[in-house]
Design a protein around this motif. Sequence first.
Motif, PDB file in Angstrom:
ATOM      1  N   ILE A   1       5.544 -69.060 -19.782  1.00  0.00           N
ATOM      2  CA  ILE A   1       4.079 -69.185 -19.892  1.00  0.00           C
ATOM      3  C   ILE A   1       3.742 -69.781 -21.267  1.00  0.00           C
ATOM      4  CG2 ILE A   1       1.918 -67.885 -20.124  1.00  0.00           C
ATOM      5  CD1 ILE A   1       2.977 -66.011 -17.935  1.00  0.00           C
ATOM      6  N   SER A   2       4.328 -69.214 -22.326  1.00  0.00           N
ATOM      7  CA  SER A   2       4.056 -69.712 -23.686  1.00  0.00           C
ATOM      8  C   SER A   2       4.609 -71.123 -23.866  1.00  0.00           C
ATOM      9  CB  SER A   2       4.690 -68.783 -24.720  1.00  0.00           C
ATOM     10  OG  SER A   2       4.042 -67.561 -24.711  1.00  0.00           O
ATOM     11  N   TYR A   3       5.787 -71.363 -23.259  1.00  0.00           N
ATOM     12  CA  TYR A   3       6.451 -72.668 -23.348  1.00  0.00           C
ATOM     13  C   TYR A   3       5.538 -73.763 -22.779  1.00  0.00           C
ATOM     14  CZ  TYR A   3      10.311 -76.011 -22.552  1.00  0.00           C
ATOM     15  OH  TYR A   3      11.142 -77.101 -22.543  1.00  0.00           O
ATOM     16  N   THR A   4       4.891 -73.474 -21.642  1.00  0.00           N
ATOM     17  CA  THR A   4       4.016 -74.459 -20.999  1.00  0.00           C
ATOM     18  C   THR A   4       2.725 -74.636 -21.798  1.00  0.00           C
ATOM     19  OG1 THR A   4       4.872 -73.531 -18.971  1.00  0.00           O
ATOM     20  CG2 THR A   4       3.104 -75.088 -18.728  1.00  0.00           C
ATOM     21  N   ARG A   5       2.208 -73.537 -22.348  1.00  0.00           N
ATOM     22  CA  ARG A   5       0.928 -73.622 -23.074  1.00  0.00           C
ATOM     23  C   ARG A   5       1.052 -74.388 -24.394  1.00  0.00           C
ATOM     24  NH1 ARG A   5      -2.849 -69.665 -20.945  1.00  0.00           N
ATOM     25  NH2 ARG A   5      -4.018 -69.658 -22.874  1.00  0.00           N
TER      26      ARG A   5
ATOM     27  N   GLU B   1      -1.115 -74.589 -27.912  1.00  0.00           N
ATOM     28  CA  GLU B   1      -0.951 -73.283 -28.573  1.00  0.00           C
ATOM     29  C   GLU B   1       0.416 -73.231 -29.234  1.00  0.00           C
ATOM     30  OE1 GLU B   1      -1.501 -69.981 -25.982  1.00  0.00           O
ATOM     31  OE2 GLU B   1      -3.616 -70.442 -25.660  1.00  0.00           O
ATOM     32  N   GLU B   2       0.517 -72.415 -30.256  1.00  0.00           N
ATOM     33  CA  GLU B   2       1.799 -72.273 -30.940  1.00  0.00           C
ATOM     34  C   GLU B   2       2.690 -71.296 -30.162  1.00  0.00           C
ATOM     35  OE1 GLU B   2       3.345 -70.732 -35.211  1.00  0.00           O
ATOM     36  OE2 GLU B   2       1.192 -71.100 -35.015  1.00  0.00           O
ATOM     37  N   PHE B   3       3.993 -71.585 -30.099  1.00  0.00           N
ATOM     38  CA  PHE B   3       4.904 -70.653 -29.415  1.00  0.00           C
ATOM     39  C   PHE B   3       5.196 -69.501 -30.369  1.00  0.00           C
ATOM     40  CE2 PHE B   3       8.887 -68.872 -28.024  1.00  0.00           C
ATOM     41  CZ  PHE B   3       8.791 -68.903 -26.644  1.00  0.00           C
TER      42      PHE B   3
END
Length: 428
Positions: A264-268, A274-276
């Motif tokens: 989810i974070s990787y895609t955002r 957004e920062e990972f």
Amino acid sequence: MTEPLDHKLGQPSSDKAGLGAKPRASPRTKRSPYSTLVGVVSSDSTTVVYGYPQERDGVEYLQVVPLTCRGLPMPVTGETPLKKCDFSRMREVLWWHGVVGIAEATYPHPQGWTFAELETPIPLHKIRIRHLTTAFRNSTTVLPSCRRGWEAALQIEGLPWHLVYQRLYHPALTSRDRKNNMRILNRSLSTRSWSDKSACCRLCGGGRDRLSHLSECPVMLKLFSCFESPPSPAMIYLGLRKDLSPLTGSDAVLYTVLWKFTLISYTRVDCENEEFDIGTVVRNTLRRTHVRMEAMSGLLKLELERYRSRGEANIDSVLARYRKHAHPDFSFDSQGRLIAAEAAIEMLRAAGCVVTANADIPVKPLLTDEEEQDLQYHYSEQRPRVTAQRTALAAALRKEAKAHDEARKSSAALALLRVRSRRRSRSK
Ligand SMILES: [Zn+2]
């Protein structure tokens, strides 16, 4: 009143009626050869007849008995025919529930053979239609391209895929938890390299942004170091340890949920700019894992309720089954309430989970040695240190608190502005 029995104290009387007489097992008598069922092939070698050997006046006979539809011999009656037959023609029979056939002519033996196409070897005497269907299907199908791709990429032939999917289908997980991990298993992760081959990694900025880089990416190594130190590519991509055993119990849940929030974070990073942040990923993972374990606890309470309403007192097997799925970070007490292990409590509380202190619940060991032996798997339980995750988590929580504080301040300022403008409009 009857006469006292004649015996000496501690010794049985001759008729075994007195004190101290214990029933003794009757000595095993050798089975008469005439009571053993044998098989005889007919002289034209077309049929097999079964029966008991008999000898009368020096002449050898076979007392022929028909078999029932389940292969059991019918009882001998006065009308059972006797046929002349040399003992040398009689053969031992092979039993499996009923008579299978003449032992030396029956192959393969149902208890010692299985199908090579089956992933878990089930002997023929326990095989079901679904196993035969799987064996038939496996013999005609080829491995999906993603599995062949992983075997080539990891340079390991014959990966235990059934164990990988067993981990993925942990009863605490929902299909939403599994979805992101399935993307990795199916090698269908969209990366920057799809449009630009030289694009740099969105996490570390070092290597190329592609699936094969994830096992070398320092950010991913840091994330998965709580399962293995350092994590191997098989651990990062498939959740398999160095000996190709899968993660089990709460580790399986933690691993699958970790992939969920990582992706989810990787895609955002690309979609929302957004920062990972490792801390956010770890925090969300811990919260979701705790929620799923609480859900399992709810299911267990319902099941215990059902057991008790049926009047069944022995709930140990139910508890053992649920505890196996929650080991090593969690367990359940006899009421079905969730207990977190000492090592996990601190991390869970840091992530904002409301964890019941063990002091409130009668403490029970997670699993006793005997229960541990009953488990189907005996894998190493060594957990690497989780310092990296802990610092990242603390940083993420500080960031979250700061964001909350700013939101509070801005809403307070907004409210003040509204009050002032209302006063101004009234004074006019
Ligand atoms: Zn990287």
